[in-house]
Design a protein around this motif. Sequence first.
Motif: not given
Lengths: 341, 341, 341
Positions: A3-4, C329-331, A17, C322, C84-91, C320, A160-162, C336, A15, C252
Amino acid sequence: MDRRSLFGVGGLSLLCTLGGHRIAADGDEADLAKLARDIPDPPGLRRARFEQVAQTQPAVGGVVREHWIQAEPVRWTIVPTRRDEMMDERVRGRTTFRALCYREYTAGWAAPLGPGQVPGPLIKAEVGDTIVVNFRNKGPAPVTVHPHGVFYTSDMDGSYKGKYTDSGGFVKPGQRFRYVWDCREGTEGVWPYHDHGPLDPLPLYKGLFGAIHVRPRGQRENDVDHYIFFHSFIPAATGLGRIFHCINGRAYAGNTQTLRARVGQRVGQHVIGMNNDFHTYHLHGHRWRDPSGRMVDNVTVGPADAYSLEFVEDNPGRWFYHCHVFSHLHDGMTGWYLVEG
Amino acid sequence: MDRRSLFGVGGLSLLCTLGGHRIAADGDEADLAKLARDIPDPPGLRRARFEQVAQTQPAVGGVVREHWIQAEPVRWTIVPTRRDEMMDERVRGRTTFRALCYREYTAGWAAPLGPGQVPGPLIKAEVGDTIVVNFRNKGPAPVTVHPHGVFYTSDMDGSYKGKYTDSGGFVKPGQRFRYVWDCREGTEGVWPYHDHGPLDPLPLYKGLFGAIHVRPRGQRENDVDHYIFFHSFIPAATGLGRIFHCINGRAYAGNTQTLRARVGQRVGQHVIGMNNDFHTYHLHGHRWRDPSGRMVDNVTVGPADAYSLEFVEDNPGRWFYHCHVFSHLHDGMTGWYLVEG
Amino acid sequence: MDRRSLFGVGGLSLLCTLGGHRIAADGDEADLAKLARDIPDPPGLRRARFEQVAQTQPAVGGVVREHWIQAEPVRWTIVPTRRDEMMDERVRGRTTFRALCYREYTAGWAAPLGPGQVPGPLIKAEVGDTIVVNFRNKGPAPVTVHPHGVFYTSDMDGSYKGKYTDSGGFVKPGQRFRYVWDCREGTEGVWPYHDHGPLDPLPLYKGLFGAIHVRPRGQRENDVDHYIFFHSFIPAATGLGRIFHCINGRAYAGNTQTLRARVGQRVGQHVIGMNNDFHTYHLHGHRWRDPSGRMVDNVTVGPADAYSLEFVEDNPGRWFYHCHVFSHLHDGMTGWYLVEG
């Protein structure tokens, strides 16, 4: 592909994510479906029936500008002539891939209004109007329509906002969403719209973008308006072996849009950056007054910046318009501007 | 070296689009001749006799500004002192190479007006004037003079356009061309001129650029004007082992031009981007009103952007002027500005 | 690590110009001390006693704004929520390192005013005021405070200048310096301050920067002001395995500052670029009048550029803000903006 690591050296990869796991993204359309497989539906997603979306009433004197737009795959050739007319040489290698486009249809998506194109349809309005985009996704993965510049409530954002995602930020294959945007006072200008869904920026890099032009109410139109997207098709989005620096979906003079005007016409040009790079817009044989009052013939345009210029045409001939970043210019980001006397 | 690989990581090499075949470009001047060997004369090239070029009459009150300029090789040292005065340290390695320059001569190219320099001569004019550049190419390959900002008909564009190329877009070694440019109303400003021939951007990266300053008619000149090119000398253009981020042909404070002024003087500074990178211009101890009305002390300048600022000097001392991109600053893009009280 | 190789591909490493010898810079704080070891004291350094620094008298009606600031290490976590709340995933991976910060204290550095933070304290003033920064260095290497925009004599510049360095340009560990800056007419605006010492830009990349806001005298303040630094934490400065594109020290959405306002409030936003990259600032659901008069919702912000915008809040919801450079953005370069109705 990690992903990175998707945005590689020189923007040659992209990229994306998507969770912590490794993903493959070699640009084949099937990848989008594969990438989308692991994205759960946002928990709070309200699935309002398409017909129930409240429609903002336009201001007094304004009208509703209704569009029926579908996201769909399109077989797309970046260099149809296989020639670079600036250097008068052959462009070798494959330039055709399976892109994504916003395609305009008649009401109810009954019939397409012309072929699928990159960029998508121009959405025109005047201050006071309401824009309604009836959107259907016939692509392989969730995508959206996120507008710049116009006024929209947060559920019409197309982002998209999670876990906070609204319906308009997650339109799955086969689904529809009605976007309603308000062109109130202060929204005049030229703006991009583009995908901002859970796979951002991959669908955008495959072609999901277009322009909105909101004119002041009753203002006379320019005699000619040119809409110029500076973007790129990169291997991770195309599966092709190299990057193409593009204008409106095509690369190299003779393939990119040949702009035209006649001496005496009022010409508007609207330049929008739509990739990860910064650009400068240069037009040979012409100059214009910048909004700040200076005469310029070369201006910086960054990602999602929109820059409008106007002049009265006074110089017949064959001219280049191009990005003045040399490596972009020489990888295709140039075109002809032909002025008749 | 492949045509697509010349602009490498960090701008360390240079794109040069020349047919589909592989070319070598290690920066030696001989390469230009070799690269030029395979470029055919444009089919429609009209070889107007130099003396026959029609000369635009200047507007009432304007004058003809005639220059005799020659493109020629020059042995050029990027860091003459071999020291970086900002860090008070030695700059190691070779910094001398065979550059190309626009050099000014007396009428008929009878005698040079000083040594060859990077950038080329400043071309000054007022609105209403006509600029005539009598150009001779004594370099190893076809080059041109392409101006920004001034008015010119398309045959005076100085751009290679493949099979549409005019004479001024393809001036071979030993040949001459007379460029005639019109400084009509609306051309006021500071503009770059540079090669835009069939080997673009290689000759420009070797030093073929300069500035045009068109002032409003009758306007009082600034007490001091500084012309500041942000550019780079890269291995593919120099054959040297590293990149130098330069100002006006030199790198590192003490080598780049030391700007000077006195308290009370009206100072104009004109910053032009002349490579593949984006820059920001920052001047210590000073700020100025941007054309948009804000006070600023740091502005973005992209490739071929020209940014002019003015202030009345009020702050004596030793100051830096520099690009605020940190990696450019530390690879040489800085200099001294000395103000006497 | 070689002095020329520190800024690597994609900004993943960092240039640090320090003599011709090779240096190690893996981001550990100890490195700064090691790097500083070989830098001699500038020959002309005057060691004025701290108490002797002349203090500019503010203009009639102005006041002295005195701050006690200390540069010091701080244990800093870039992604406190690890999500990362934008993608709702773990960092994944480590995000904590030993940063440097400017920390505000009570008079005489008697007691800290809250924890150490990145960015440093906001320095507020009105036109006519004098800013006094009593600065003490408790970090591992010489650092400084270099302001933009305000008026300062050249000894108050806070810049290392090789053998021309003044005391304020070389404040060693344990030493103090009193910076006195004048907010005279023409200094209104929002400006960065940052280290510009002999190890530039490494300490800045570790967190040594902040903002100055000089308002026109007597002007009503905005109801809300947001100060937004676009910067990055890179491996050479952190010792962590990857780059983070940050806003105000965090990466994030959900970790970066959550901006807030209410409908009807006048909102000011002030965006400053503080790394080697160019950015564009985009705010969802909003647009504003650019200083040049156009409506925009996306603007370019280069290194050390400061861009201010204002609007009256009219759009409740979750938005957002950003950088629109997709890879930034994705890194992590997003956050918010929550607006209450």
